[in-house]
Design an enzyme around this catalytic site. Structure first.
Site, PDB file in Angstrom:
ATOM      1  N   HIS A  66     -37.997 -24.236 -26.935  1.00 34.13           N
ATOM      2  CA  HIS A  66     -37.606 -23.526 -28.156  1.00 34.13           C
ATOM      3  C   HIS A  66     -36.084 -23.432 -28.263  1.00 34.13           C
ATOM      4  O   HIS A  66     -35.507 -23.696 -29.328  1.00 34.13           O
ATOM      5  CB  HIS A  66     -38.229 -22.129 -28.153  1.00 34.13           C
ATOM      6  CG  HIS A  66     -37.749 -21.243 -29.262  1.00 34.13           C
ATOM      7  ND1 HIS A  66     -38.396 -21.142 -30.471  1.00 34.13           N
ATOM      8  CD2 HIS A  66     -36.673 -20.421 -29.337  1.00 34.13           C
ATOM      9  CE1 HIS A  66     -37.740 -20.304 -31.255  1.00 34.13           C
ATOM     10  NE2 HIS A  66     -36.692 -19.845 -30.583  1.00 34.13           N
ATOM     11  N   GLU A  67     -35.434 -23.055 -27.156  1.00 35.74           N
ATOM     12  CA  GLU A  67     -33.972 -22.944 -27.159  1.00 35.74           C
ATOM     13  C   GLU A  67     -33.312 -24.306 -27.383  1.00 35.74           C
ATOM     14  O   GLU A  67     -32.323 -24.416 -28.109  1.00 35.74           O
ATOM     15  CB  GLU A  67     -33.492 -22.333 -25.840  1.00 35.74           C
ATOM     16  CG  GLU A  67     -34.017 -20.931 -25.563  1.00 35.74           C
ATOM     17  CD  GLU A  67     -33.627 -19.941 -26.636  1.00 35.74           C
ATOM     18  OE1 GLU A  67     -32.533 -20.092 -27.215  1.00 35.74           O
ATOM     19  OE2 GLU A  67     -34.419 -19.033 -26.921  1.00 35.74           O
TER      20      GLU A  67
ATOM     21  N   HIS B 224     -33.275 -25.287 -31.013  1.00 35.66           N
ATOM     22  CA  HIS B 224     -32.148 -24.785 -31.795  1.00 35.66           C
ATOM     23  C   HIS B 224     -30.963 -25.744 -31.699  1.00 35.66           C
ATOM     24  O   HIS B 224     -30.262 -25.992 -32.689  1.00 35.66           O
ATOM     25  CB  HIS B 224     -31.729 -23.405 -31.283  1.00 35.66           C
ATOM     26  CG  HIS B 224     -32.633 -22.296 -31.722  1.00 35.66           C
ATOM     27  ND1 HIS B 224     -32.911 -22.036 -33.039  1.00 35.66           N
ATOM     28  CD2 HIS B 224     -33.330 -21.360 -31.012  1.00 35.66           C
ATOM     29  CE1 HIS B 224     -33.728 -21.000 -33.131  1.00 35.66           C
ATOM     30  NE2 HIS B 224     -34.002 -20.580 -31.909  1.00 35.66           N
TER      31      HIS B 224
ATOM     32  N   GLU C   1     -36.006 -20.274 -36.686  1.00 33.68           N
ATOM     33  CA  GLU C   1     -36.949 -19.914 -35.635  1.00 33.68           C
ATOM     34  C   GLU C   1     -38.243 -20.719 -35.749  1.00 33.68           C
ATOM     35  O   GLU C   1     -38.791 -21.182 -34.748  1.00 33.68           O
ATOM     36  CB  GLU C   1     -37.253 -18.415 -35.683  1.00 33.68           C
ATOM     37  CG  GLU C   1     -36.080 -17.516 -35.303  1.00 33.68           C
ATOM     38  CD  GLU C   1     -35.549 -17.805 -33.904  1.00 33.68           C
ATOM     39  OE1 GLU C   1     -36.362 -18.080 -32.999  1.00 33.68           O
ATOM     40  OE2 GLU C   1     -34.317 -17.778 -33.724  1.00 33.68           O
TER      41      GLU C   1
ATOM     42  N   ASP D 185     -39.688 -23.385 -32.994  1.00 33.37           N
ATOM     43  CA  ASP D 185     -41.057 -23.288 -32.488  1.00 33.37           C
ATOM     44  C   ASP D 185     -41.802 -24.606 -32.675  1.00 33.37           C
ATOM     45  O   ASP D 185     -42.515 -25.071 -31.776  1.00 33.37           O
ATOM     46  CB  ASP D 185     -41.816 -22.167 -33.208  1.00 33.37           C
ATOM     47  CG  ASP D 185     -41.351 -20.784 -32.796  1.00 33.37           C
ATOM     48  OD1 ASP D 185     -40.711 -20.671 -31.731  1.00 33.37           O
ATOM     49  OD2 ASP D 185     -41.618 -19.814 -33.527  1.00 33.37           O
TER      50      ASP D 185
END
Length: 206
Positions: free
Chosen positions: A79-80, A83, A157, A161
């Site tokens: 997930h990070e 980004h 976000e 995901d």
């Protein structure tokens, strides 16, 4: 952060191997894996990466490692990285710069607007009074801007995901991870629609 938290290199084992395998798969340059002793201040879990260019470092809270499986931790990391891959960090920096530019421009207008001081029956222009007027009148502008900021944040976000679920090939791990994080961080998994609406129109502060 090293002034307040202890960073310890993640020891060799299943978790480190799984993370390194994943970062190589998605071509994410990783120079270090660390564990933070976040439990000494809070039970909340978190993970992040920092660094420029090829000097990327990943940090995992010890609370996160304690409460999640290896596959779930990889999903959090994915997930990070999502980004980063989706350029959310750069977009966020650009938006912050533009927002600051608008803020200071409006501040300069407020401080030099004679009509504003006359409207409040002020005989002399004062920087201090101008700041008070600015704080009062900028509030509705900030609320409008916050709506778009919240929309952008939620979009990012969801994209992160989606990236994690797609690149790990295990969307169920992403789902279970988000549920555990919400529970561990005392979040409400099923908030009332009115609360969601209210949060959308409420400026967030870090």
């Amino acid at each position: 952060m090293p002034l307040f938290n202890k960073f310890t290199p993640l020891e060799e084992g299943e978790l480190r191997s799984a993370i390194e395998t994943y970062t190589e798969k998605v071509n994410f340059p990783l120079q270090g894996l660390f564990v933070i002793d976040g439990s000494k201040r809070s039970s909340k879990s978190n993970a992040f990466f920092t660094g420029f260019g090829k000097n990327k470092r990943v940090a995992l809270y010890d609370t996160l490692i304690e409460n999640h499986t290896t596959s779930e931790l990889v999903a959090v990391l994915a997930h990070e990285i999502g980004h980063f891959k989706k350029k959310h960090i750069i977009k966020g920096m650009v938006i912050s710069i533009v927002q600051s530019a608008v803020l200071f421009f409006l501040l300069s207008v407020f401080l030099s607007a004679e009509g504003l001081f006359e409207a409040f029956f002020m005989e002399e222009m004062s920087v201090y009074t101008g700041l008070i007027f600015f704080g009062m009148l900028y509030a509705p502008i900030e609320m409008i801007l916050s709506i778009f900021m919240q929309m952008s944040s939620r979009k990012h976000e969801f994209e992160a995901d989606e990236y994690a679920a797609r690149t790990t090939g295990k969307p169920e791990d992403m789902v279970s991870t988000l549920k555990k994080l919400s529970k561990d961080n005392l979040s409400n998994l099923t908030p009332h629609p009115f609360y969601i609406f209210f949060k959308l129109f409420t400026p967030t502060r870090s």
